[in-house]
Design a protein around this motif. Sequence first.
Motif, short mmCIF file in Angstrom:
data_model
loop_
_atom_site.label_atom_id
_atom_site.label_comp_id
_atom_site.label_asym_id
_atom_site.label_seq_id
_atom_site.Cartn_x
_atom_site.Cartn_y
_atom_site.Cartn_z
N ARG B 32 0.84 -1.22 0.00
CA ARG B 32 0.00 0.00 0.00
C ARG B 32 0.86 1.26 0.00
O ARG B 32 0.49 2.26 -0.61
CB ARG B 32 -0.96 -0.04 1.19
N ASN B 33 2.03 1.19 0.68
CA ASN B 33 2.97 2.31 0.61
C ASN B 33 3.46 2.51 -0.82
O ASN B 33 3.53 3.63 -1.32
CB ASN B 33 4.19 2.07 1.51
N LEU B 34 3.77 1.38 -1.45
CA LEU B 34 4.25 1.44 -2.83
C LEU B 34 3.18 2.04 -3.75
O LEU B 34 3.47 2.84 -4.63
CB LEU B 34 4.62 0.02 -3.29
N LEU B 35 1.91 1.65 -3.50
CA LEU B 35 0.80 2.17 -4.31
C LEU B 35 0.77 3.70 -4.21
O LEU B 35 0.51 4.39 -5.21
CB LEU B 35 -0.52 1.57 -3.81
N ARG B 36 1.04 4.23 -3.03
CA ARG B 36 0.99 5.69 -2.85
C ARG B 36 2.17 6.39 -3.53
O ARG B 36 2.02 7.47 -4.07
CB ARG B 36 0.99 6.03 -1.35
N GLY B 66 -2.03 5.64 -7.28
CA GLY B 66 -2.59 5.51 -5.94
C GLY B 66 -3.56 6.60 -5.52
O GLY B 66 -4.07 6.56 -4.41
N ASP B 67 -3.86 7.57 -6.39
CA ASP B 67 -4.79 8.62 -5.98
C ASP B 67 -6.20 8.05 -5.85
O ASP B 67 -6.59 7.15 -6.61
CB ASP B 67 -4.80 9.77 -7.00
N THR B 68 -6.94 8.61 -4.89
CA THR B 68 -8.34 8.17 -4.73
C THR B 68 -9.23 9.41 -4.78
O THR B 68 -8.78 10.52 -4.49
CB THR B 68 -8.56 7.45 -3.39
N PHE B 69 -10.47 9.21 -5.15
CA PHE B 69 -11.40 10.33 -5.33
C PHE B 69 -12.77 9.96 -4.77
O PHE B 69 -13.22 8.83 -4.99
CB PHE B 69 -11.60 10.64 -6.83
N PRO B 70 -13.45 10.91 -4.12
CA PRO B 70 -14.84 10.63 -3.74
C PRO B 70 -15.70 10.68 -5.00
O PRO B 70 -15.43 11.49 -5.89
CB PRO B 70 -15.19 11.78 -2.78
N VAL B 71 -16.69 9.80 -5.08
CA VAL B 71 -17.62 9.86 -6.23
C VAL B 71 -18.65 10.94 -5.90
O VAL B 71 -19.31 10.86 -4.87
CB VAL B 71 -18.31 8.50 -6.46
N PRO B 72 -18.76 11.99 -6.73
CA PRO B 72 -19.68 13.09 -6.38
C PRO B 72 -21.13 12.61 -6.36
O PRO B 72 -21.49 11.67 -7.07
CB PRO B 72 -19.46 14.12 -7.48
N ARG B 257 -8.51 -6.17 -5.22
CA ARG B 257 -9.51 -5.82 -4.20
C ARG B 257 -8.92 -5.94 -2.79
O ARG B 257 -9.31 -5.21 -1.88
CB ARG B 257 -10.77 -6.70 -4.33
N GLU B 258 -7.93 -6.86 -2.63
CA GLU B 258 -7.29 -7.01 -1.32
C GLU B 258 -6.34 -5.84 -1.06
O GLU B 258 -6.27 -5.30 0.04
CB GLU B 258 -6.53 -8.34 -1.24
N LEU B 259 -5.61 -5.45 -2.11
CA LEU B 259 -4.70 -4.32 -2.01
C LEU B 259 -5.46 -3.05 -1.59
O LEU B 259 -4.99 -2.26 -0.79
CB LEU B 259 -4.03 -4.10 -3.37
N LEU B 260 -6.68 -2.89 -2.15
CA LEU B 260 -7.40 -1.63 -1.98
C LEU B 260 -8.30 -1.59 -0.75
O LEU B 260 -8.85 -0.54 -0.41
CB LEU B 260 -8.25 -1.36 -3.23
N GLN B 261 -8.44 -2.73 -0.08
CA GLN B 261 -9.28 -2.80 1.11
C GLN B 261 -8.72 -1.84 2.16
O GLN B 261 -7.57 -1.99 2.59
CB GLN B 261 -9.29 -4.23 1.65
N GLY B 262 -9.48 -0.86 2.55
CA GLY B 262 -8.99 0.10 3.55
C GLY B 262 -8.30 1.30 2.91
O GLY B 262 -8.22 2.36 3.51
N VAL B 263 -7.77 1.12 1.68
CA VAL B 263 -7.17 2.27 0.98
C VAL B 263 -8.31 3.18 0.50
O VAL B 263 -8.25 4.40 0.61
CB VAL B 263 -6.32 1.79 -0.23
N LEU B 264 -9.34 2.52 -0.02
CA LEU B 264 -10.53 3.27 -0.45
C LEU B 264 -11.51 3.35 0.71
O LEU B 264 -11.69 2.39 1.45
CB LEU B 264 -11.22 2.54 -1.61
N LYS B 265 -12.12 4.50 0.88
CA LYS B 265 -13.21 4.63 1.85
C LYS B 265 -14.53 4.43 1.09
O LYS B 265 -14.54 4.54 -0.14
CB LYS B 265 -13.18 6.03 2.47
N PRO B 266 -15.62 4.14 1.81
CA PRO B 266 -16.89 3.97 1.10
C PRO B 266 -17.19 5.16 0.18
O PRO B 266 -16.94 6.31 0.56
CB PRO B 266 -17.92 3.88 2.24
N GLU B 268 -15.64 5.93 -2.49
CA GLU B 268 -14.45 6.46 -3.16
C GLU B 268 -14.04 5.52 -4.28
O GLU B 268 -14.30 4.32 -4.22
CB GLU B 268 -13.29 6.57 -2.17
N ARG B 269 -13.35 6.10 -5.26
CA ARG B 269 -12.83 5.28 -6.36
C ARG B 269 -11.33 5.50 -6.51
O ARG B 269 -10.80 6.51 -6.03
CB ARG B 269 -13.54 5.64 -7.67
N THR B 270 -10.70 4.59 -7.21
CA THR B 270 -9.29 4.77 -7.54
C THR B 270 -9.20 5.68 -8.76
O THR B 270 -10.22 6.10 -9.33
CB THR B 270 -8.65 3.42 -7.94
N ASP B 271 -8.00 5.93 -9.19
CA ASP B 271 -7.81 6.64 -10.45
C ASP B 271 -8.19 5.68 -11.59
O ASP B 271 -8.58 4.53 -11.35
CB ASP B 271 -6.36 7.11 -10.57
#
Lengths: 198, 385
Positions: B32-36, B66-72, B257-266, B268-271
């Motif tokens: 997850r650090n690497l993803l960031r 590794g950027d994440t965005f809230p879905v408007p 999906r395992e990598l992103l568990q906890g990285v994304l908040k409800p 939110e999406r990845t890039d």
Amino acid sequence: MTERIGEIIETDSFTFVAESFVLNRPPALGSLVKAQAGRDMWVYGVVAFGETVSVDPARGAMRRSRPGAYDDAVYASHPELEHLLHTKFTVIPVGSLAGGRISQRLPAQPPPMHYSVYACDADEVGRFSERRLYLRTLATAQVQVPLEHVLAAHLVWTYEQRGRDEAWLEQAALEVAGLLQQDVERLLAVLYAVDPEA
Amino acid sequence: MPLDLSAIHPHIQALVDLQRPERRQRLLREARNLLRRADADKVSDKLEKRQERYPWLVANPLKSLGDTFPVPPLPRGGYSVAASDGSNIPPDRHSPVQYCVLNMSKVVLAYGENPAASLGAVSEMLYSDEDLYVDGEPLKGELLGAKMAVRELEVLLETALALPAPRVALHDGTLILWRLQSASDGVRNRLLAPFRRALDGFLAERIPLMSYISFPSARDLCNALRVALCDTDPRECKTCKSDERELCEFLGELRDRELLQGVLKPAERTDLFATVSDVVKYYGGHEIIFCYMDVGGEIARVEMPRWVAEDEGALNLGLGVVLDQCALSGDVPPYPLALMEAHEAAVIDITMRAVVEELVEGEFARRGLPYIRSGKDRSKRRRGV
């Protein structure tokens, strides 16, 4: 012609079941309805049961409300429910109309599957309920519902349709008392339920 | 003798320890650090400059890794969503006559001032040689699966065209028909021509097409991190001496999906990422872009044509509808309601399968023709002793 309110989806000589055209709105318990049973032949019946269930028995209904979105809002946010649920009502046949003549005997044939069920207007209710032999048919029907409540609902509904006809209600209550004299508990249930003061 | 729970209890603890050992937690933190911090441009460069393809599917980042965005939130006033799914009766080798039944659902849910729904299906019977063989290959297994995906997309377009805007088309499963990658040119051309036409149709009418993959097993993003880590060639993995080898091998077994568990908040999406799957080369210029999204209890993958990813309004509307449909499902983990109804409307249950066969058999009998199933099939049905 009065309003079409449903379509028959189960039918036999002693009961028929119709699907209501309006979800969650079966005709009133105890109300008089009619279905076409052949050329110039109609079956009259009393609504004895109504229910709203999932169309697919394998898919039960589940909670759909959310905080701030409940009751009518559930249907607004789930338009598919109109297709996944249906409202059905069970009718006990109590008479017929053939060649313009009302009879309080059961028709020879059950109404055909997929035929329409209609509401009865106040005039027709007045004509049909003039004689009350049909109350015996209703009181002795073999169905899985508490018939005393169907009888009570029918007496009150008919009383209202007949313009609050107290004399009719009194006679009808006496006849029901005669029919249920062997079963005081059921009789009291009817009499308490029809008492306009209750 | 009742079960001795005291004997089992320590083993239950050991079993759970085995699932989440310290090592896994440490490597997940590193991943997850690497993803960031991984350099997305470096990954893209490597992917583009490489002569032969990587032996894995790699997510090609459009911007970041590794950027994440809230879905408007969705615009007020409601929307319409079309969804389709499919079911089939495949050709039966034991039957004296060959046919195939396809059933593609057409589901529309409309929200707003006049909520409405329509749940239906398009049913088709294929029986000519031309339909039962695709360029000489029998229509079964993976080929039938690909054919269904194509017909579902065609029906979805037809359904969505009738809807007022704002409208979104939801498809179940991947848009990457990777099974066709190894098919012959003839098979691929015949199946992909209508698929391309449907993709053209969504673009021409600007209908955001979102393809939803629940509980995705893809590793594209983890593989992108491996590409970021790797300073040599993946052909040399076995002799790799890098300090990062442990993390690289771990990433090779990890799912996105395992990598992103906890990285994304409800919500939110990845890039956004482009797929490097070869089959997309045959999509007539329609590149497939994807992202992952926390839909509330699950990390889902959403695929879309490139034009949707590049049109911010279409992207936000599409992802917003996916989220809203998930919320409406009322389940945890959720699944988009329109897709759930599309599945229900498409299913050909065991009774209907039997009815179709009886109808065919009845028509044979009516014409005085014998209808004899194979001896093997008969023995399985009869099961005499």
